[in-house]
Design an enzyme around this catalytic site. Structure first.
Site, short mmCIF file in Angstrom:
data_model
loop_
_atom_site.label_atom_id
_atom_site.label_comp_id
_atom_site.label_asym_id
_atom_site.label_seq_id
_atom_site.Cartn_x
_atom_site.Cartn_y
_atom_site.Cartn_z
N ASP A 18 0.83 -1.21 0.00
CA ASP A 18 0.00 0.00 0.00
C ASP A 18 0.86 1.26 0.00
O ASP A 18 1.95 1.28 0.59
CB ASP A 18 -0.90 0.00 1.25
CG ASP A 18 -2.23 0.68 0.99
OD1 ASP A 18 -2.39 1.29 -0.08
OD2 ASP A 18 -3.10 0.63 1.87
N ARG A 22 0.31 7.45 -3.09
CA ARG A 22 0.51 8.54 -2.12
C ARG A 22 1.99 8.91 -2.02
O ARG A 22 2.35 10.08 -1.89
CB ARG A 22 -0.05 8.13 -0.75
CG ARG A 22 -1.55 8.30 -0.63
CD ARG A 22 -2.09 7.62 0.60
NE ARG A 22 -2.21 6.17 0.38
CZ ARG A 22 -2.59 5.32 1.30
NH1 ARG A 22 -2.87 5.74 2.53
NH2 ARG A 22 -2.70 4.03 1.04
N ARG A 31 1.09 9.07 -10.10
CA ARG A 31 0.90 7.85 -9.33
C ARG A 31 1.66 6.67 -9.92
O ARG A 31 2.18 5.82 -9.19
CB ARG A 31 -0.60 7.52 -9.25
CG ARG A 31 -1.38 8.44 -8.33
CD ARG A 31 -2.87 8.10 -8.35
NE ARG A 31 -3.12 6.73 -7.97
CZ ARG A 31 -3.25 6.33 -6.70
NH1 ARG A 31 -3.12 7.19 -5.70
NH2 ARG A 31 -3.50 5.07 -6.43
N HIS A 35 4.03 3.23 -8.59
CA HIS A 35 3.86 1.81 -8.91
C HIS A 35 5.16 1.22 -9.48
O HIS A 35 5.50 0.07 -9.17
CB HIS A 35 2.71 1.64 -9.91
CG HIS A 35 1.38 2.04 -9.36
ND1 HIS A 35 0.90 1.57 -8.15
CD2 HIS A 35 0.42 2.87 -9.85
CE1 HIS A 35 -0.29 2.09 -7.92
NE2 HIS A 35 -0.61 2.89 -8.94
N THR A 64 -9.59 -7.33 -7.21
CA THR A 64 -10.77 -7.31 -8.07
C THR A 64 -11.42 -5.93 -8.08
O THR A 64 -12.11 -5.55 -9.03
CB THR A 64 -11.80 -8.36 -7.60
OG1 THR A 64 -12.01 -8.22 -6.19
CG2 THR A 64 -11.31 -9.77 -7.89
N ARG A 69 -10.47 1.83 -10.58
CA ARG A 69 -9.62 3.03 -10.63
C ARG A 69 -9.72 3.66 -12.01
O ARG A 69 -10.21 3.04 -12.96
CB ARG A 69 -8.16 2.64 -10.33
CG ARG A 69 -7.96 2.20 -8.89
CD ARG A 69 -6.50 1.94 -8.59
NE ARG A 69 -6.30 1.60 -7.18
CZ ARG A 69 -5.12 1.45 -6.60
NH1 ARG A 69 -4.01 1.62 -7.30
NH2 ARG A 69 -5.03 1.13 -5.32
N LEU A 129 12.67 -19.45 -3.02
CA LEU A 129 11.49 -18.81 -2.44
C LEU A 129 10.24 -19.17 -3.22
O LEU A 129 10.23 -19.14 -4.45
CB LEU A 129 11.68 -17.28 -2.46
CG LEU A 129 10.52 -16.45 -1.93
CD1 LEU A 129 10.44 -16.55 -0.40
CD2 LEU A 129 10.66 -14.98 -2.34
N ARG A 186 1.03 -4.86 6.36
CA ARG A 186 0.40 -3.86 5.50
C ARG A 186 1.12 -2.54 5.70
O ARG A 186 1.32 -2.09 6.83
CB ARG A 186 -1.09 -3.69 5.79
CG ARG A 186 -1.72 -2.67 4.83
CD ARG A 186 -3.21 -2.75 4.75
NE ARG A 186 -3.68 -1.89 3.65
CZ ARG A 186 -4.89 -1.93 3.12
NH1 ARG A 186 -5.77 -2.81 3.56
NH2 ARG A 186 -5.23 -1.12 2.15
N SER A 194 -8.72 -5.63 3.54
CA SER A 194 -9.15 -5.31 2.18
C SER A 194 -9.39 -6.54 1.30
O SER A 194 -8.88 -6.62 0.18
CB SER A 194 -8.13 -4.38 1.51
OG SER A 194 -8.07 -3.15 2.20
#
Length: 241
Positions: A18, A22, A31, A35, A64, A69, A129, A186, A194
């Protein structure tokens, strides 16, 4: 900070990534910049988690609900996903990482589904992993699809509905065969799950941090594991005198 060798490592860590948008906005950037940086952080944490002794890592990349957005952001995320799947294939080969994509893949574009299939097939025998990426994923949707699988077995006479076990439900989930998370992290100070891994998080320890995902580091991961080491996991039992 406690010495890493004295820490008990969780077998499976799940992370809700998250704060990318921001974080970017705070720097005066679009934005999507957040990402992109967040995707780089995923690579770093995969490597550091395995070095620390964590066997399974699951990240919540696209829910989902994220389709709601703005279209330009969704399009940018899908472009980033295409690039990341290529990068992940190279990283997985180098680090012997076993990758699984969870979620409903049917809504993803055909070329993305092909890349996912290639990634899963080429890494399934790797012994490093175990890395799960949640794409077009929702916990309720996962349970719904698992119910459909079980209902088909009941309909065909393969399964007696009165003998359905929790293990059979777990096996029908996207995460079937993977141990439940020991620790959920989180980022960016949000304190809710969520719609993530609703079945699997039944006895998971939660850790919330104000750090936005692009700034999450090896040190932040170790802080989360240290906090986990101070939890008393009784699974409904009482502590022995």
């Amino acid at each position: 900070m406690a010495e890493q060798q004295n820490l008990k490592m969780p077998t499976h860590v799940a992370i809700i990534l998250d704060g990318n948008g921001r974080w970017a906005k705070s720097k005066g950037m679009p934005r999507n910049y957040g990402h992109v940086q967040g995707a780089k952080t995923v690579e770093t944490i995969c490597e550091e988690a395995y070095k620390m002794g964590i066997s399974y890592l699951t990240v919540y990349a696209f829910s989902t609900e994220n389709w709601n957005r703005p279209k330009d952001e969704v399009d940018a995320l899908m472009k980033l996903l295409r690039n990341y799947l290529k990068t992940c294939l190279t990283t997985a080969k180098k680090n012997r990482m076993c990758v699984r994509i969870i979620g409903d893949k049917t809504r993803l574009d055909p070329d993305i589904r092909r890349r996912i299939e290639e990634l899963e097939e080429s890494t399934k025998e790797n012994d490093g992993l175990h890395f799960q990426i949640a794409l077009n994923y929702g916990g309720r949707d996962e349970i719904r699809r698992a119910c459909q699988k079980i209902a088909e077995k009941v309909k065909s006479g393969e399964l007696d509905p009165l003998k359905i076990t929790e293990e059979q439900i777990g096996d029908a989930l996207d995460m079937g065969g993977i141990p439940d998370p020991d620790l959920l992290i989180r980022t960016c100070n949000e304190q809710r799950i969520s719609n993530f891994l609703l079945w699997e998080l039944a006895y998971t320890e939660f850790y919330f941090t104000p750090v936005a995902w692009p700034d999450f580091s090896k040190e932040e991961l170790q802080k989360a594991v240290e906090a986990y080491n101070h939890r008393d996991r009784r699974y409904g039992r009482i502590e022995e005198e």
